[in-house]
Design a protein around this motif. Structure first.
Motif, PDB file in Angstrom:
ATOM      1  N   ARG A 205      33.159  39.187  56.192  1.00 30.40           N
ATOM      2  CA  ARG A 205      33.497  40.491  56.498  1.00 30.40           C
ATOM      3  C   ARG A 205      34.981  40.992  56.480  1.00 30.40           C
ATOM      4  NH1 ARG A 205      29.998  42.686  60.029  1.00 30.40           N
ATOM      5  NH2 ARG A 205      31.046  44.471  60.622  1.00 30.40           N
ATOM      6  N   VAL A 206      35.709  39.863  56.608  1.00 27.04           N
ATOM      7  CA  VAL A 206      37.227  40.003  56.450  1.00 27.04           C
ATOM      8  C   VAL A 206      37.585  40.112  55.162  1.00 27.04           C
ATOM      9  CG1 VAL A 206      39.349  38.845  56.730  1.00 27.04           C
ATOM     10  CG2 VAL A 206      37.654  38.646  58.634  1.00 27.04           C
ATOM     11  N   GLN A 207      37.061  39.357  54.178  1.00 27.98           N
ATOM     12  CA  GLN A 207      37.221  39.290  52.833  1.00 27.98           C
ATOM     13  C   GLN A 207      36.717  40.758  52.355  1.00 27.98           C
ATOM     14  OE1 GLN A 207      36.291  36.347  50.498  1.00 27.98           O
ATOM     15  NE2 GLN A 207      37.948  35.093  50.727  1.00 27.98           N
ATOM     16  N   ALA A 208      35.658  41.116  52.796  1.00 32.54           N
ATOM     17  CA  ALA A 208      34.888  42.512  52.508  1.00 32.54           C
ATOM     18  C   ALA A 208      35.970  43.515  52.714  1.00 32.54           C
ATOM     19  CB  ALA A 208      33.546  42.614  53.121  1.00 32.54           C
ATOM     20  N   ALA A 209      36.562  43.544  54.050  1.00 29.26           N
ATOM     21  CA  ALA A 209      37.421  44.603  54.321  1.00 29.26           C
ATOM     22  C   ALA A 209      38.629  44.674  53.550  1.00 29.26           C
ATOM     23  CB  ALA A 209      37.894  44.429  55.920  1.00 29.26           C
ATOM     24  N   VAL A 210      39.169  43.609  53.068  1.00 32.10           N
ATOM     25  CA  VAL A 210      40.355  43.503  52.420  1.00 32.10           C
ATOM     26  C   VAL A 210      39.975  43.928  50.870  1.00 32.10           C
ATOM     27  CG1 VAL A 210      41.859  41.825  51.179  1.00 32.10           C
ATOM     28  CG2 VAL A 210      41.519  41.641  53.626  1.00 32.10           C
ATOM     29  N   TYR A 211      38.862  43.603  50.395  1.00 26.75           N
ATOM     30  CA  TYR A 211      38.413  43.841  49.187  1.00 26.75           C
ATOM     31  C   TYR A 211      38.006  45.376  48.886  1.00 26.75           C
ATOM     32  CZ  TYR A 211      35.166  44.836  45.127  1.00 26.75           C
ATOM     33  OH  TYR A 211      34.568  44.981  43.875  1.00 26.75           O
ATOM     34  N   ALA A 212      37.523  46.199  50.226  1.00 29.86           N
ATOM     35  CA  ALA A 212      37.323  47.747  49.925  1.00 29.86           C
ATOM     36  C   ALA A 212      38.689  48.202  49.804  1.00 29.86           C
ATOM     37  CB  ALA A 212      36.610  47.843  51.355  1.00 29.86           C
ATOM     38  N   TYR A 213      39.800  47.660  50.616  1.00 32.45           N
ATOM     39  CA  TYR A 213      40.990  48.380  50.530  1.00 32.45           C
ATOM     40  C   TYR A 213      41.719  48.115  49.217  1.00 32.45           C
ATOM     41  CZ  TYR A 213      41.124  50.226  55.227  1.00 32.45           C
ATOM     42  OH  TYR A 213      41.180  50.677  56.340  1.00 32.45           O
ATOM     43  N   GLU A 214      41.555  46.907  48.509  1.00 30.84           N
ATOM     44  CA  GLU A 214      42.319  46.538  47.389  1.00 30.84           C
ATOM     45  C   GLU A 214      41.476  47.077  46.344  1.00 30.84           C
ATOM     46  OE1 GLU A 214      44.453  42.306  48.055  1.00 30.84           O
ATOM     47  OE2 GLU A 214      42.397  42.265  47.407  1.00 30.84           O
ATOM     48  N   SER A 215      40.415  47.411  46.073  1.00 29.67           N
ATOM     49  CA  SER A 215      39.423  48.029  45.136  1.00 29.67           C
ATOM     50  C   SER A 215      39.625  49.592  45.060  1.00 29.67           C
ATOM     51  CB  SER A 215      38.205  47.728  45.138  1.00 29.67           C
ATOM     52  OG  SER A 215      37.597  48.482  46.398  1.00 29.67           O
ATOM     53  N   GLY A 216      40.328  49.961  46.182  1.00 27.63           N
ATOM     54  CA  GLY A 216      40.697  51.494  46.232  1.00 27.63           C
ATOM     55  C   GLY A 216      39.230  52.214  47.013  1.00 27.63           C
ATOM     56  N   LEU A 217      38.255  51.526  47.227  1.00 27.93           N
ATOM     57  CA  LEU A 217      37.144  52.350  47.862  1.00 27.93           C
ATOM     58  C   LEU A 217      37.322  52.956  48.767  1.00 27.93           C
ATOM     59  CD1 LEU A 217      33.878  52.797  47.652  1.00 27.93           C
ATOM     60  CD2 LEU A 217      33.860  50.608  49.006  1.00 27.93           C
TER      61      LEU A 217
END
Length: 223
Positions: A205-217
């Motif tokens: 979920r750490v990578q998921a959180a970073v992904y959500a921010y980096e993707s612009g979601l």
């Protein structure tokens, strides 16, 4: 079986202190120590620890690069990395999480928190307090998308509910908090989180959180 721990820090005194804390626990075993990232890589290959307690700022090779190599595609074993930092908003922490760390902990955290963090990471979970997840990502908002960019195609593989869950993970909510927010059971939330990680090819979920921010979601600072 005891959880095998490798201590990585360039300060021998700190390593000694950590060893004393961990060896007092029956289910933890300190199998080795390293004073920099290069030594850490050698020790991981030789000792096959379950968890690497990793300092960030070290000579020769820092903790970010060591983490990247330990958890990357060419990794030699199952080792998870728990990053230790002096400051809770250390600029290297986000890079360590992107590199593959399963979480981070402050060096002055109470002994019981250190012990629990190692157990959590060894079990395959992410160890990052939700409030700190949010503070970190908001702190480095300038390095992340503004939210105006197109959302990646990979998000199309998620159901609407899975997208909802991903957004709440990015906000730093725990499974119990997400369950309360969506009026579903915690078990259902865990299932959704598992589907999100699998579909997006993320480790935790750490990578998921970073992904959500980096993707612009999710936009930094948004509620």
């Amino acid at each position: 079986m005891a959880i095998r721990v490798l201590l990585v820090d360039d300060q021998p005194l700190l390593r000694t202190g950590f060893r004393m804390i961990l060896e007092a626990e029956q289910d933890l075993a300190v199998v080795g120590e390293a004073g920099d990232g290069l030594q850490a890589l050698e020790q991981v290959r030789a000792l096959q620890p379950d968890v690497v307690l990793m300092d960030i700022r070290m000579p020769r090779m820092d903790g970010v690069e060591a983490t990247r190599q330990i958890t990357g595609p060419a990794k030699d074993g199952p080792a998870k990395v728990l990053v230790l930092t002096t400051f809770d908003l250390d600029e290297y922490v986000v890079e360590a999480l992107r590199a593959g760390a399963s979480g981070f902990l402050l060096k002055d955290a109470p002994a019981h928190e250190l012990v629990q963090a190692i157990r959590v990471v060894a079990a395959g979970e992410a160890m990052l307090a939700p409030s700190i997840t949010r503070r970190l990502l908001d702190k480095y908002a300038g390095h992340l998308p503004s939210g105006e960019e197109p959302v990646p195609d990979t998000l199309d593989t998620l159901t609407d509910r899975e997208v909802e869950v991903l957004k709440l993970v990015a906000r730093g909510l725990s499974n119990a908090e997400i369950a309360a927010d969506l009026f579903v059971s915690e078990t259902t939330v865990k299932t959704h989180v598992g589907h999100v990680l699998t579909k997006l090819g993320l480790r935790d979920r750490v990578q998921a959180a970073v992904y959500a921010y980096e993707s612009g979601l999710v936009r930094p600072g948004a509620q």
